[in-house]
Each structure stands twice: as structure tokens, then as C-alpha cells.
Design a protein around this motif. Structure first.
Motif, PDB file in Angstrom:
ATOM      1  N   GLN A  29       0.854  -1.190   0.000  1.00  0.00           N
ATOM      2  CA  GLN A  29       0.000   0.000   0.000  1.00  0.00           C
ATOM      3  C   GLN A  29       0.888   1.237   0.000  1.00  0.00           C
ATOM      4  N   ASP A  30       0.725   2.076  -1.018  1.00  0.00           N
ATOM      5  CA  ASP A  30       1.571   3.250  -1.182  1.00  0.00           C
ATOM      6  C   ASP A  30       0.724   4.390  -1.731  1.00  0.00           C
ATOM      7  N   ALA A  31       0.493   5.396  -0.897  1.00  0.00           N
ATOM      8  CA  ALA A  31      -0.346   6.528  -1.278  1.00  0.00           C
ATOM      9  C   ALA A  31       0.464   7.722  -1.775  1.00  0.00           C
ATOM     10  N   THR A  32       1.719   7.488  -2.127  1.00  0.00           N
ATOM     11  CA  THR A  32       2.569   8.581  -2.595  1.00  0.00           C
ATOM     12  C   THR A  32       1.958   9.277  -3.801  1.00  0.00           C
ATOM     13  N   VAL A  33       1.461   8.492  -4.731  1.00  0.00           N
ATOM     14  CA  VAL A  33       0.744   9.030  -5.892  1.00  0.00           C
ATOM     15  C   VAL A  33      -0.538   8.218  -6.050  1.00  0.00           C
ATOM     16  N   PRO A  34      -1.590   8.830  -6.618  1.00  0.00           N
ATOM     17  CA  PRO A  34      -2.892   8.128  -6.707  1.00  0.00           C
ATOM     18  C   PRO A  34      -2.953   7.134  -7.857  1.00  0.00           C
ATOM     19  N   LEU A  35      -2.049   6.159  -7.843  1.00  0.00           N
ATOM     20  CA  LEU A  35      -1.979   5.149  -8.884  1.00  0.00           C
ATOM     21  C   LEU A  35      -2.038   3.761  -8.265  1.00  0.00           C
ATOM     22  N   VAL A  36      -2.509   2.805  -9.045  1.00  0.00           N
ATOM     23  CA  VAL A  36      -2.485   1.400  -8.649  1.00  0.00           C
ATOM     24  C   VAL A  36      -1.914   0.595  -9.813  1.00  0.00           C
ATOM     25  N   ALA A  37      -0.953  -0.268  -9.514  1.00  0.00           N
ATOM     26  CA  ALA A  37      -0.358  -1.142 -10.529  1.00  0.00           C
ATOM     27  C   ALA A  37      -0.513  -2.593 -10.091  1.00  0.00           C
ATOM     28  N   MET A  38      -0.946  -3.436 -11.002  1.00  0.00           N
ATOM     29  CA  MET A  38      -1.081  -4.864 -10.701  1.00  0.00           C
ATOM     30  C   MET A  38      -0.418  -5.682 -11.800  1.00  0.00           C
ATOM     31  N   GLU A  39       0.296  -6.713 -11.389  1.00  0.00           N
ATOM     32  CA  GLU A  39       0.857  -7.707 -12.295  1.00  0.00           C
ATOM     33  C   GLU A  39       0.362  -9.074 -11.852  1.00  0.00           C
ATOM     34  N   ASP A  81      -8.814   4.119 -23.154  1.00  0.00           N
ATOM     35  CA  ASP A  81      -8.220   5.415 -23.446  1.00  0.00           C
ATOM     36  C   ASP A  81      -8.890   6.533 -22.660  1.00  0.00           C
ATOM     37  N   ARG A  82     -10.201   6.451 -22.518  1.00  0.00           N
ATOM     38  CA  ARG A  82     -10.944   7.516 -21.842  1.00  0.00           C
ATOM     39  C   ARG A  82     -10.507   7.649 -20.389  1.00  0.00           C
ATOM     40  N   ARG A  83     -10.182   6.539 -19.766  1.00  0.00           N
ATOM     41  CA  ARG A  83      -9.807   6.559 -18.350  1.00  0.00           C
ATOM     42  C   ARG A  83      -8.297   6.418 -18.137  1.00  0.00           C
ATOM     43  N   ALA A  84      -7.510   6.482 -19.220  1.00  0.00           N
ATOM     44  CA  ALA A  84      -6.055   6.335 -19.131  1.00  0.00           C
ATOM     45  C   ALA A  84      -5.673   5.046 -18.387  1.00  0.00           C
ATOM     46  N   SER A  99      -0.918  -7.252 -17.087  1.00  0.00           N
ATOM     47  CA  SER A  99      -0.474  -6.033 -16.415  1.00  0.00           C
ATOM     48  C   SER A  99      -1.601  -5.013 -16.472  1.00  0.00           C
ATOM     49  N   LEU A 100      -1.860  -4.368 -15.332  1.00  0.00           N
ATOM     50  CA  LEU A 100      -2.941  -3.386 -15.248  1.00  0.00           C
ATOM     51  C   LEU A 100      -2.437  -2.185 -14.450  1.00  0.00           C
ATOM     52  N   ARG A 101      -2.660  -0.993 -14.984  1.00  0.00           N
ATOM     53  CA  ARG A 101      -2.227   0.227 -14.301  1.00  0.00           C
ATOM     54  C   ARG A 101      -3.277   1.304 -14.516  1.00  0.00           C
ATOM     55  N   MET A 102      -3.657   1.979 -13.422  1.00  0.00           N
ATOM     56  CA  MET A 102      -4.717   2.963 -13.545  1.00  0.00           C
ATOM     57  C   MET A 102      -4.622   4.004 -12.420  1.00  0.00           C
ATOM     58  N   LEU A 103      -5.320   5.122 -12.617  1.00  0.00           N
ATOM     59  CA  LEU A 103      -5.501   6.076 -11.540  1.00  0.00           C
ATOM     60  C   LEU A 103      -6.410   5.463 -10.486  1.00  0.00           C
TER      61      LEU A 103
END
Length: 436
Positions: A29-39, A81-84, A99-103
Motif C-alpha cells: 500500500q503506497d499513497a505517494t501518488v494516486p496510482l495502482v499497478a497490478m501484475e 483510453d478515456r480513463r487512461a 499487467s494493469l495500471r490505472m488512476l
């Protein structure tokens, strides 16, 4: 929801999460930036391609996000694309990976798109033929690409008819033969919960992540239906293969049987391989590029799979200096096998390897990818904390012993280009084989 912290302080940031539905993940859990990355990965990659259908897993990876659920291919990608949202799939010899990465604010939609890709891909005929045409076009280009030809021939020489010797991207003969039914069968056999590994890093709490994991992976079949893959040792060196190709630069791929990730000698092999071929400070770089000017770059590294392992290196050189280049590489490798590294080389390699790994994990996506790989390698959750001590523990005697084990029999070498025919003749090993 179960969250099991690692036992030590440095690794406590990495949590072993078990969702209410039983999906396991390594989680930071890392709230440094509002991103989530999953592999994530599921066992059963290109090695599960049936005979005559090489490239099937790769084709599934290219098509599984080309429309799913209620969305056709165009609509699906418009949502991304709409949600980056960044969503991608790939295959290795042993694994189907995603791989999944999103805001943070778009996590619900991102995980839903992943869920439908895994559970209800369309494999629409029009999309299948479009992707097939792209793959065939790429394969045709590879027939005149010396690097691609060298890699292909190297694997064929090393592994023969074993699945690791087949081309994960397929061939001009096999890709046209792959059907939609083949792809649906692969999805049903491989994309299951049985061998699922997940790593998540980012701005999300454990409870929310657990719910998303259940929603995304919970409907997958419980069990896989995989074809057994046998353990295999790469073909015994020394061997040389020559492929004539009228190109200005000759490509050389070289290597031999490596050391698997679970081998007690692995860390010593990892360190000594860095000394031999890891970057601009390596022996190969100094001897081949700096002292002789034979190539712009030359390197070598370990590659390990579930059922085998390799040491693999490559370089490119002028056609009229190909023989000299191969001789120089052979000489450097032979010297390392006979004498091992120096104490200074060992100390410098340790210092570099200890610092560079942590510096390379500077984004959530990179950390998630590393945590997934550690799981696939069956490493402990506190491996990052333990790693530097493991590197430091490698002794000069261990490094010298493993150098002989790795390279004492010589090399498998593939030369592609205008090389003189003389350079393609087999060379006898100059170092007697030694029992491992």
C-alpha cells in the motif's frame, strides 16, 4: 480478509493478502501518488501450445483485450483510453501474464475491463484475422532479421523438440493454422485460479483490493488442464551453427546450459555472470569492445525457466571481423571458466548488484513486476531484505567453482551473416567436463 505482514521490518511493507474468496496477492500500500499497478500470471505459457500450433498462447495474449463482455474491440479500447487505463497481456515459456495500471479513481472500471477480458473474450473473426495478419507480417520480417534468426536457431539447437525449442511467437506455418476454437480451448485450460499469482502496488487499501480481486478473478475455473512439461538441460556444448545472410553486420548469439533459480549455486552464478557479461564494466565488454573494437556492445546474462536454464549472450560485428569476434568471446569465456573472477571483480560486482536492484524499483509498476517474479521464482516474501546478504555471502571460491560449472564445456554459438565458412566449424572443448 486476511493480511499477513512479513516478519521483518524492511519487508513489512509487503503484505501477503488473502481475499475473502481466497485469492492471494503480495501487496504494497503506497499513497505517494494516486496510482495502482497490478501484475499477475497463470502457469501455462507458450509451452502449452499444441504440436503444430506454435504461437497460440501469444495470439491469445494479443486478442484477449480485443473486445469482451458487452464491448466490441473499438469500444473496449475507447474505455481504456478515456480513463487512461493501461492493460496488457503477454506470454513467456511458462506463464500467461497480465499487467494493469490505472488512476486510483478509475480502479473499478479498470478491474472490470480486466475481468471481462479473462472471462468473456470475443475472439471475433474480423479481429482474429486482423491480428493474425499483423503477426504473419512480423514473422516475414523476422526471416531477414539476423537477430531473430540467431535467437531462433539458438533455441532450436539448445532444446530441439522440447517445447522450449519452439517459437513462442509461432511460425509462418503454424500461425495460419490457429483457429478460434484453439484460442477458446487455451483460455479454458490455462486461465484459471489454480496457479494464479498476483502482485499489487499503489494507493488502495487491503479491503478494497480484496473485493476487487474476488470480483476480477473469482469466476475463473478452479483447476487448470495443462500438458506436463519435462525438465530439460540445454544441448551440450560446444556447438556452432552458421546461417548465411547477406547483411552488413553479422550477429552472434552464444550461450550454454545455465543454472536454475532454485539451485544453491544460483546467487554465485548471478554474480559471476555479471562479471563476465553484465554491462560496460564486464570482461566481455572490455576485451571485445574496448581493447579490440570488434563490436559496439556485447553482453551475457542468465535466463531461467521452470524446467531449464540458460546463459545467453549476443553481439553484432562487421562481417569481415566475425571470426575474430567469435574467437575473442570464446577466449574470454574460456579464461573465466579456467580461472574465475578476481577478488576485485567480485567486490565491485557485489557493490553494483546490491545498489542497482533497489534503484531499479523506483515506480509502482516496476515493484509490482518484481514482486510477481519473486513469487514465480518461489522466493520468500522478505527476499528483498535478504538479497544483499545473499550477494555478500558469495565467496571467491564459490564464484570460481560456478564459473567452471557454467562455462567449462564451451559454448553453443550461432553466427548469422556473411561470416566465413571457417568460423562455422565446431570447436573442441579445451576444458574437461567437471561433475557438478
Amino acid at each position: 480478509m486476511v493480511v499477513l505482514p512479513a516478519s521483518s521490518h524492511a519487508a513489512a511493507k509487503i503484505q501477503h493478502l488473502i481475499s475473502p474468496g481466497g485469492i492471494e496477492a503480495w501487496f504494497v500500500q503506497d499513497a505517494t501518488v494516486p496510482l495502482v499497478a497490478m501484475e499477475f500470471a497463470m502457469y501455462g505459457g507458450a509451452a502449452q501450445d499444441p504440436d503444430g500450433k506454435a504461437g497460440l498462447a501469444n495470439m491469445v495474449a494479443d486478442l484477449i483485450d480485443e473486445g469482451s463482455g458487452d464491448l466490441d474491440s473499438r469500444s473496449f479500447h475507447e474505455h481504456l483510453d478515456r480513463r487512461a487505463i493501461e492493460l496488457g497481456f503477454s506470454v513467456t515459456r511458462d506463464y500467461f501474464r497480465g499487467s494493469l495500471r490505472m488512476l486510483k479513481d478509475n480502479k473499478d472500471e479498470a478491474f472490470d475491463l480486466l475481468r471481462t477480458s479473462l472471462t468473456s473474450p470475443h475472439f471475433d473473426g474480423t479481429d482474429v484475422e486482423r491480428i493474425r495478419a499483423q503477426l504473419i507480417s512480423g514473422l516475414r520480417r523476422e526471416t531477414t532479421n539476423p537477430g531473430s534468426l540467431a535467437t531462433r536457431k539458438f533455441l532450436e539447437t539448445a532444446y530441439g523438440d522440447h517445447p522450449y525449442g519452439h517459437q513462442s511467437g509461432g511460425t509462418l506455418e503454424t500461425v495460419p493454422a490457429i483457429t478460434i476454437a484453439d484460442m477458446k480451448d487455451y483460455v479454458a485450460r490455462v486461465l484459471t485460479k489454480e496457479h494464479l499469482k498476483v502482485a499489487v502496488v499503489g494507493d488502495i487499501d487491503a479491503a478494497s483490493l480484496g473485493a476487487l480481486l474476488d470480483r476480477t478473478f473469482g469466476a475463473l475455473p478452479a483447476k487448470s488442464k495443462l500438458t506436463a512439461v519435462a525438465d530439460v538441460v540445454a544441448g551440450k556444448p560446444p556447438q556452432r551453427e552458421f546461417i548465411p545472410l547477406d547483411v552488413p553486420q553479422t550477429v552472434v548469439t552464444f550461450g550454454d546450459p545455465g543454472i536454475k533459480r532454485n539451485d544453491p549455486d544460483f546467487m554465485a552464478a548471478y554474480v559471476v555472470t555479471h562479471i563476465l557479461g553484465g554491462g560496460s564494466g564486464s570482461r566481455l565488454y572490455r576485451e571485445v569492445r574496448e581493447k579490440r573494437g570488434l563490436a559496439y556492445s556485447v553482453s551475457g546474462s542468465l535466463a531461467w525457466m521452470d524446467h531449464s536454464a540458460l546463459f545467453v549472450g549476443s553481439t553484432g560485428t562487421r562481417a569481415d571481423r566475425a571470426s575474430e569476434t567469435v574467437d575473442a568471446i570464446t577466449s574470454v569465456v574460456r579464461h573465466m571458466a579456467e580461472n574465475g573472477p578476481t577478488e576485485q571483480e567480485l567486490d565491485e560486482a557485489k557493490s553494483y548488484l546490491k545498489g542497482s536492484r533497489l534503484l531499479s524499483l523506483d515506480t509502482s509498476a516496476k515493484l509490482a513486476s518484481a514482486l510477481l517474479q519473486y513469487q514465480l521464482d518461489n522466493l520468500p516474501i522478505d527476499y528483498l531484505e535478504r538479497r544483499n546478504a545473499m550477494v555478500d555471502a558469495v565467496t571467491i571460491d564459490q564464484a570460481r567453482q560456478v564459473a567452471r560449472r557454467l562455462w567449462g564445456d564451451g559454448l553453443l554459438t550461432v553466427i548469422v551473416g556473411r561470416a566465413l565458412q571457417a568460423t562455422a566449424q565446431p570447436v573442441a572443448a579445451t576444458i574437461p567436463a567437471k561433475a557438478n
